[in-house]
Design an enzyme around this catalytic site. Structure first.
Site, PDB file in Angstrom:
ATOM      1  N   TYR A 136       0.714  -1.368  -0.220  1.00 10.20           N
ATOM      2  CA  TYR A 136      -0.063   0.145  -0.061  1.00 10.20           C
ATOM      3  C   TYR A 136       0.812   1.229  -0.115  1.00 10.20           C
ATOM      4  CZ  TYR A 136      -4.885  -1.610   0.775  1.00 10.20           C
ATOM      5  OH  TYR A 136      -6.011  -2.083   0.784  1.00 10.20           O
ATOM      6  N   LYS A 188       2.256 -15.228   2.916  1.00  9.12           N
ATOM      7  CA  LYS A 188       2.633 -15.988   1.495  1.00  9.12           C
ATOM      8  C   LYS A 188       4.035 -16.249   1.422  1.00  9.12           C
ATOM      9  CE  LYS A 188       0.926 -17.635  -2.584  1.00  9.12           C
ATOM     10  NZ  LYS A 188       0.359 -18.805  -2.626  1.00  9.12           N
ATOM     11  N   ASP A 220      -3.828 -18.031   0.571  1.00  6.34           N
ATOM     12  CA  ASP A 220      -4.776 -18.607  -0.312  1.00  6.34           C
ATOM     13  C   ASP A 220      -5.553 -19.929   0.588  1.00  6.34           C
ATOM     14  OD1 ASP A 220      -2.603 -19.831  -0.062  1.00  6.34           O
ATOM     15  OD2 ASP A 220      -2.312 -20.718  -2.080  1.00  6.34           O
ATOM     16  N   ASP A 244      -6.733  -6.529   3.978  1.00  2.00           N
ATOM     17  CA  ASP A 244      -7.917  -6.015   3.257  1.00  2.00           C
ATOM     18  C   ASP A 244      -8.812  -6.964   2.728  1.00  2.00           C
ATOM     19  OD1 ASP A 244      -9.232  -3.659   1.894  1.00  2.00           O
ATOM     20  OD2 ASP A 244      -8.120  -4.433   0.165  1.00  2.00           O
ATOM     21  N   ASP A 248     -12.856  -8.355   4.015  1.00  5.96           N
ATOM     22  CA  ASP A 248     -14.297  -8.438   3.011  1.00  5.96           C
ATOM     23  C   ASP A 248     -14.933  -9.804   3.167  1.00  5.96           C
ATOM     24  OD1 ASP A 248     -14.015  -5.680   2.790  1.00  5.96           O
ATOM     25  OD2 ASP A 248     -14.538  -5.686   0.715  1.00  5.96           O
TER      26      ASP A 248
HETATM   27  C1  IPM Z   1     -10.507  -0.679   3.452  1.00  4.48           C
HETATM   28  C2  IPM Z   1     -10.559  -0.025   2.333  1.00  4.48           C
HETATM   29  C3  IPM Z   1      -9.627   0.760   2.095  1.00  4.48           C
HETATM   30  C4  IPM Z   1      -8.216   0.087   1.983  1.00  4.48           C
HETATM   31  C5  IPM Z   1      -9.568   1.768   0.557  1.00  4.48           C
HETATM   32  C6  IPM Z   1     -10.851   2.649   0.747  1.00  4.48           C
HETATM   33  C7  IPM Z   1      -8.309   2.626   0.475  1.00  4.48           C
HETATM   34  O1  IPM Z   1     -11.006  -1.041   1.490  1.00  4.48           O
HETATM   35  O2  IPM Z   1     -10.696   0.128   4.755  1.00  4.48           O
HETATM   36  O3  IPM Z   1     -10.373  -1.842   3.772  1.00  4.48           O
HETATM   37  O4  IPM Z   1      -8.025  -0.617   1.093  1.00  4.48           O
HETATM   38  O5  IPM Z   1      -7.664  -0.133   3.073  1.00  4.48           O
HETATM   39 MG    MG Z   2     -11.107  -3.000   2.219  1.00  2.32          MG
END
Ligand code: IPM
Ligand code: MG
Length: 354
Positions: A136, A188, A220, A244, A248
């Protein structure tokens, strides 16, 4: 207690408004809220997604309540002016290297998870994501490839000290959860040098924490295991990019990304506790922005995390958690959960139960 409220873009202002109502309803003595612009809205008003004024306000506060950033109208701006830079800039400038993302299926809501209910009910994990390093924040750029085509590149790296401080956060968090004291470090290392340093550094940090059961998993495999056998996880410790993605994934397993809160913390102490930034893990959802449809629960739960971690108000935080849990089990469901409650109606329902 100074809280900087940064609603941002899309559904950010709607969901933040409900969380602020909840905070105000608690009637906490000495609580002052300040509003600031971030993201696309800040770019449009001030020419920058993270105006100096907002950054200063955040630095001078005891905690930040953050909505969301992201605006399709800004997608073609040069990267440094895009809304996402606001949250990345805040994380970096405030040295918020530790991101805590709890994922747990609420009791009685197993049917909302895409997993089989008997698997869903065993999902109760905490992702501890490193937040200020990795690919990042490495050098990045674009060049012309040997064949004349465009080539994009991003540098991934971690140094030992960066890894060790987040590993210690994960070990502490694991103790706080009172469960199995199990920390799974995800990397990884079968392919990446960065991950080899990561793995060795986590092992070194663990030497002085013999009460922690530490294991290592490739990312993975971890993605597969979170879905197929979530019961094995307590704390998942991982880097910025993998965290990240996995957070999700974990939120989808819970049933909705509209329910997951997060805390981003560093080491700075305030008069009340540790400084932190609190945000729902969902984004700005421009497709439903302004329609009053977004579920504010993740932001309300983020406000609870703020009281818990930055102000030491465990009782108040638990009251908010319980009110949200009760609303959910009473069938107060937003569109993300297949229900038809709008943003404000959900806020009202939580307030009533509070
Ligand atoms: C998160 C989001 C952010 C990230 C974006 C908005 C930059 O996806 O907080 O998970 O990638 O960290
Ligand atoms: Mg995110």
């Amino acid at each position: 207690m100074k809280i900087a409220v940064l609603p941002g873009d899309g559904i950010g202002p709607e969901v933040t408004r409900e969380a602020v109502r909840v905070l105000e309803a608690l009637d906490l003595p000495g609580l002052t809220l300040f509003d600031g612009d971030v993201g696309g809205i800040a770019y449009k008003r001030h020419g920058h997604p993270l105006p100096l004024e907002t950054l200063t306000m955040a630095k001078e506060s005891d905690a930040v309540l953050f909505g969301a950033v992201g605006d399709p109208e800004c997608d073609n701006l040069e990267r440094s002016l895009r809304p996402e830079q606001a949250i990345l800039g805040l994380r970096k400038e405030l040295d918020l290297f530790a991101n805590l993302r709890p994922a747990k299926v609420f009791e009685g809501l197993e049917h909302l998870s895409p997993l089989k209910p008997e698997i869903a009910k065993t999902l109760d994990l905490l992702i501890v994501r490193e937040l200020t390093g990795d690919v990042y924040f490495g050098d990045k750029g674009e060049k012309v490839a040997l064949d004349g085509s465009r080539e994009g590149w991003d540098m991934m790296s971690y140094c030992e000290t960066e890894v060790q401080r987040i590993a210690l956060t994960a070990f502490r968090a694991s103790r706080g959860r009172g469960d199995k004291h199990r920390v799974t470090s995800v990397d990884k290392a079968n392919v990446l040098e960065t991950s080899q340093v990561w793995r060795d550094s986590v092992k070194a940090a663990a030497v002085s924490h013999p009460d922690i059961t530490l294991d290592h998993m490739y990312v993975d495999n971890a993605a597969m295991q979170i879905i197929s056998n979530p019961a094995q996880f307590g704390v998942i410790l991982t880097g910025n990019l993998f965290g990240d993605i996995l957070s999700d994934l974990a939120s989808a397993a819970v049933g909705s990304i509209g329910l997951l809160a997060s805390a981003s913390m560093g080491e700075r102490r305030t008069a009340h506790g540790i400084f932190g930034l609190y945000e729902p893990i969902h984004g700005s959802a421009p497709d439903i922005a302004g329609e009053g449809k977004a579920n504010p629960m993740a932001t309300i739960l983020s406000a609870a995390m703020m009281l818990r971690h930055s102000f030491g108000m465990e009782a108040e935080a638990a009251r908010i958690d319980a009110a949200v849990g009760k609303a959910l089990s009473d069938g107060i469901h937003g569109g993300d959960l297949g229900g038809d409650y709008g943003t404000q109606a959900i806020g009202d329902a939580v307030l009533e139960r509070l």
